[in-house]
Design a protein around this motif. Structure first.
Motif, mmCIF file in Angstrom:
data_model
loop_
_atom_site.group_PDB
_atom_site.id
_atom_site.type_symbol
_atom_site.label_atom_id
_atom_site.label_comp_id
_atom_site.label_asym_id
_atom_site.label_seq_id
_atom_site.Cartn_x
_atom_site.Cartn_y
_atom_site.Cartn_z
ATOM 1 N N GLN A 151 1.441 6.513 -7.079
ATOM 2 C CA GLN A 151 0.409 7.470 -7.441
ATOM 3 C C GLN A 151 0.950 8.901 -7.405
ATOM 4 O O GLN A 151 0.597 9.740 -8.242
ATOM 5 C CB GLN A 151 -0.780 7.338 -6.482
ATOM 6 C CG GLN A 151 -1.581 6.050 -6.659
ATOM 7 C CD GLN A 151 -2.196 5.947 -8.038
ATOM 8 O OE1 GLN A 151 -2.569 6.961 -8.644
ATOM 9 N NE2 GLN A 151 -2.290 4.709 -8.539
ATOM 10 N N LYS A 152 1.830 9.183 -6.391
ATOM 11 C CA LYS A 152 2.463 10.494 -6.330
ATOM 12 C C LYS A 152 3.308 10.749 -7.582
ATOM 13 O O LYS A 152 3.288 11.844 -8.153
ATOM 14 C CB LYS A 152 3.326 10.610 -5.089
ATOM 15 C CG LYS A 152 2.530 10.691 -3.785
ATOM 16 C CD LYS A 152 3.459 10.788 -2.604
ATOM 17 C CE LYS A 152 2.689 10.860 -1.267
ATOM 18 N NZ LYS A 152 3.582 10.937 -0.111
ATOM 19 N N GLN A 153 4.104 9.725 -8.005
ATOM 20 C CA GLN A 153 4.922 9.872 -9.214
ATOM 21 C C GLN A 153 4.031 10.143 -10.436
ATOM 22 O O GLN A 153 4.352 10.991 -11.274
ATOM 23 C CB GLN A 153 5.759 8.616 -9.436
ATOM 24 C CG GLN A 153 6.858 8.428 -8.393
ATOM 25 C CD GLN A 153 7.642 7.142 -8.627
ATOM 26 O OE1 GLN A 153 7.398 6.440 -9.588
ATOM 27 N NE2 GLN A 153 8.594 6.863 -7.719
ATOM 28 N N TYR A 154 2.930 9.389 -10.526
ATOM 29 C CA TYR A 154 2.013 9.599 -11.656
ATOM 30 C C TYR A 154 1.452 11.016 -11.649
ATOM 31 O O TYR A 154 1.316 11.654 -12.707
ATOM 32 C CB TYR A 154 0.870 8.585 -11.592
ATOM 33 C CG TYR A 154 1.268 7.173 -11.998
ATOM 34 C CD1 TYR A 154 2.426 6.951 -12.742
ATOM 35 C CD2 TYR A 154 0.478 6.072 -11.653
ATOM 36 C CE1 TYR A 154 2.801 5.679 -13.106
ATOM 37 C CE2 TYR A 154 0.836 4.799 -12.016
ATOM 38 C CZ TYR A 154 1.999 4.597 -12.743
ATOM 39 O OH TYR A 154 2.367 3.346 -13.104
ATOM 40 N N GLU B 92 0.825 -1.205 0.000
ATOM 41 C CA GLU B 92 0.000 0.000 0.000
ATOM 42 C C GLU B 92 0.860 1.256 0.000
ATOM 43 O O GLU B 92 0.533 2.243 -0.680
ATOM 44 C CB GLU B 92 -0.921 -0.010 1.222
ATOM 45 C CG GLU B 92 -2.012 -1.077 1.133
ATOM 46 C CD GLU B 92 -2.853 -1.119 2.395
ATOM 47 O OE1 GLU B 92 -2.513 -0.387 3.349
ATOM 48 O OE2 GLU B 92 -3.848 -1.873 2.421
ATOM 49 N N LYS B 93 1.973 1.208 0.742
ATOM 50 C CA LYS B 93 2.890 2.348 0.765
ATOM 51 C C LYS B 93 3.500 2.585 -0.618
ATOM 52 O O LYS B 93 3.597 3.719 -1.099
ATOM 53 C CB LYS B 93 3.974 2.095 1.802
ATOM 54 C CG LYS B 93 4.915 3.275 2.005
ATOM 55 C CD LYS B 93 5.920 2.948 3.085
ATOM 56 C CE LYS B 93 6.890 4.110 3.300
ATOM 57 N NZ LYS B 93 7.902 3.797 4.325
ATOM 58 N N ASP B 94 3.931 1.481 -1.264
ATOM 59 C CA ASP B 94 4.503 1.593 -2.611
ATOM 60 C C ASP B 94 3.466 2.160 -3.599
ATOM 61 O O ASP B 94 3.792 2.955 -4.495
ATOM 62 C CB ASP B 94 4.988 0.228 -3.094
ATOM 63 C CG ASP B 94 6.179 -0.265 -2.276
ATOM 64 O OD1 ASP B 94 6.844 0.588 -1.630
ATOM 65 O OD2 ASP B 94 6.451 -1.490 -2.305
ATOM 66 N N GLU B 95 2.228 1.726 -3.483
ATOM 67 C CA GLU B 95 1.196 2.224 -4.382
ATOM 68 C C GLU B 95 0.965 3.723 -4.190
ATOM 69 O O GLU B 95 0.764 4.461 -5.167
ATOM 70 C CB GLU B 95 -0.104 1.462 -4.148
ATOM 71 C CG GLU B 95 -0.074 0.033 -4.703
ATOM 72 C CD GLU B 95 -1.383 -0.695 -4.475
ATOM 73 O OE1 GLU B 95 -2.245 -0.133 -3.768
ATOM 74 O OE2 GLU B 95 -1.540 -1.803 -5.003
ATOM 75 N N GLU B 96 1.015 4.191 -2.943
ATOM 76 C CA GLU B 96 0.858 5.630 -2.701
ATOM 77 C C GLU B 96 2.001 6.408 -3.347
ATOM 78 O O GLU B 96 1.776 7.462 -3.963
ATOM 79 C CB GLU B 96 0.819 5.886 -1.200
ATOM 80 C CG GLU B 96 -0.462 5.388 -0.532
ATOM 81 C CD GLU B 96 -0.432 5.603 0.972
ATOM 82 O OE1 GLU B 96 0.612 6.099 1.480
ATOM 83 O OE2 GLU B 96 -1.436 5.280 1.634
#
Length: 575
Positions: A117-120, A110-114
């Motif tokens: 999403q920030k990079q995107y 979940e941390k990696d996904e956040e």
């Protein structure tokens, strides 16, 4: 991916457990309802026993047994559903235990996904900024382009305005000249229409005259057709009488009729030849008369020329070159080359004609323009050759020896040819072998003929040797002489790869196949061209040698089409 799979399995198990609970509650509700129905039936049975109603008692007993059976079945189903629900709960608990093992990993994911999403989000903001910058640049270019287009539009309008003014001035000038040209054209068209009207009137008159002549010719043609039909009917009647007479005598009808037709044809050809001979006689006699008249006229002119020469006139040298030829010595000297044989054949006829008859047709000598005194090939008759003027070179012994050697060589070659000894065709480095002439087509084939018809074919002979050669027709096979005729004009000497033609005519009288050859002789030896005449026949052939149905299943119907073709000219039946 594994965590998502575990979540999906948990959701699926929860859904299955929920459905199983609903089924279990429904089953328990049906058990309660069946128990109530059974108690009610038992009470009814007791009432009916007390009342002694046997029919209702048996019916209620059957219903009671059916309800007991359904109640037992529902209880068994309740046990099965409860067991399945228990198993699902155990499996769900096991999966939840597995999920507990991956709890730390889930937090990391979940941390990696956040972060992702920030990079995107940062990338989208950067792309949006670039697009805005590009849009601003495009807007600047668009404004610059609009300014250029506006400037070009103003220039175009100014140029267009100037062109319109020039065109208006030119149009006024053109209209002035056009009026003048139109007036001249109208005058010319009026004159042409008058001429056309006159031409049409002349053509109408010609058509009317042609129509009247066609009507008269049609009447003549109808009368001729009636006469021809009558002649044909008479000929058929005579042929029928002849057939009956031949059959009565026991002869061969086909052969006799064929011979009779050939005799009639020979008589017609003989009559035509006589008429042609007669017309040629008259033509030659008329030419001789013209020649005599011209000779007489020329003698008069010569006598006048001699008298003028005696008086010292200057026109004498021009008259000295022309000489008169006596009619009796060379009456046909000046006839063209194509009529030489006719002149030789009938050269004695004019001698037997009386002189009075000869001179009757020559009364109008002044108007007769045709004369045979003018040679067809000028030059030979205009020269006076004196034998005393032969130069010394012509009587030179060396020249005489060369001529004698050439004569001996030609005589030797003729003797070798008559003896069948032919020279070899040699060129530097090689010798020609094989047939000296090639025919196209290689075989003369008359196929599918009908008896009584006439067939012709043109054959081309090509000199295939390496030097000058010639060919001469020898003849045809004995079995073909009654049916085949050949028209061949010998071409003389032919260079290599040169060709000549001959025509073969086939007149079938019997329905039989024939074979033979047309024989020629050349400088290098004899050769022949094969000739075949085949009757009509039937040639049957199938378009398939193997009928292949391919793979199929039992009970399936498969069809294939086969074509039987008759490539011959004769029809036939088949089975």
């Amino acid at each position: 991916r594994n965590l998502k799979l575990l979540d999906d399995i948990v959701k699926e198990k929860e859904l299955v457990a929920q459905k199983t609970r609903h089924k279990l509650s429904a089953c328990r509700l049906r058990i309660k309802m069946l128990a109530k129905q059974l108690d009610h039936v038992d009470m009814e049975i007791e009432k009916e026993e007390e009342a002694g109603n046997v029919a209702a008692l048996s019916r209620l007993q059957a219903m009671s047994s059916r309800l007991c059976t359904e109640l037992e079945r529902e209880k068994e189903l309740e046990l099965i559903i409860a067991l399945k629900l228990k198993q699902n709960m155990v499996e769900m608990w096991q999966i939840e235990t597995e999920q507990g093992k991956y709890e730390t990993l889930r937090a990391q994911v979940e941390k990696d996904e956040e972060e992702l999403q920030k990079q995107y989000q940062e990338q989208r903001e950067a792309r949006l900024w670039k697009e805005e910058l590009t849009a601003l640049q495009a807007e600047g270019k668009r404004r610059t382009q609009e300014k250029k287009e506006e400037r070009a539009r103003r220039e175009y309008e100014e140029r267009k305005k100037k062109l319109l003014e020039d065109a208006k001035r030119n149009h006024e000038k053109a209209a002035f000249f056009l009026k003048q040209s139109t007036a001249r054209i109208h005058e010319k068209i009026a004159k042409e229409e008058e001429k056309m009207q006159e031409h049409m009137e002349r053509r109408i008159q010609a058509v009317l005259s042609l129509k009247t002549s066609i009507a008269s010719n049609r009447e003549k043609l109808q009368t001729l057709q009636i006469l021809n039909k009558a002649k044909a009917l008479e000929a058929e009647k005579e042929e029928m009488k002849m057939r009956e007479a031949i059959l009565a005598e026991g002869g061969n009808v086909v052969k006799e009729i064929f011979l009779h037709k050939r005799q009639l044809k020979h008589e017609r050809e003989k009559q035509a030849f006589r008429e042609l001979q007669k017309s040629r006689k008259m033509e030659i006699v008329s030419r001789i008369l013209q020649e005599k008249a011209s000779t007489h006229k020329q003698k008069k002119s010569q006598s006048r020329a001699k008298a003028a020469k005696a008086r010292g006139e200057a026109e004498a040298p021009s008259l000295r070159g022309t000489a008169a030829w006596p009619c009796r010595e060379e009456p046909c000297t000046q006839v063209s080359r194509g009529n030489e044989l006719l002149c030789i054949s009938f050269i004695l006829y004019p001698e037997n004609i009386p002189q009075d008859g000869l001179w009757e047709s020559g009364d109008d000598e002044e108007d007769n323009e045709k004369t045979l005194l003018e040679p067809e090939f000028p030059g030979l008759w205009d020269q006076q050759y004196d034998l005393d003027k032969i130069s010394k070179e012509e009587v030179d012994p060396t020249q005489l020896a060369i001529r004698a050697a050439k004569k001996e060589m030609s005589e030797k070659e003729m003797e070798e040819f008559q003896a069948g000894i032919f020279p070899k065709q040699m060129v530097p480095g090689r010798e020609h072998k094989g047939c000296a002439f090639h025919s196209k087509p290689s075989c003369i084939h008359f196929k599918d003929f009908d008896v009584g018809q006439i067939y012709k074919k043109k054959i081309i002979l090509t000199n295939a040797s390496y030097s000058v050669n010639y060919c001469r027709l020898v003849g045809i096979s004995e079995c073909l002489k009654d049916f085949i005729s050949i028209h061949f004009d010998p071409p003389g000497k032919m260079s290599s790869e040169m060709s000549c033609e001959f025509v073969v005519t086939f007149k079938p009288m019997i329905n039989e196949s024939l074979e033979g050859e047309v024989m020629f002789v050349a400088q290098t030896g004899s050769f022949s061209v094969p000739l075949k005449c085949t009757v009509k026949s039937c040639v049957l052939a199938l378009d398939k040698e193997l009928i292949d149905f391919g793979s199929h299943v039992v009970g399936e119907t498969i069809s294939r089409t086969i074509s039987l073709t008759n490539s011959g000219a004769l029809g036939t039946r088949f089975k």
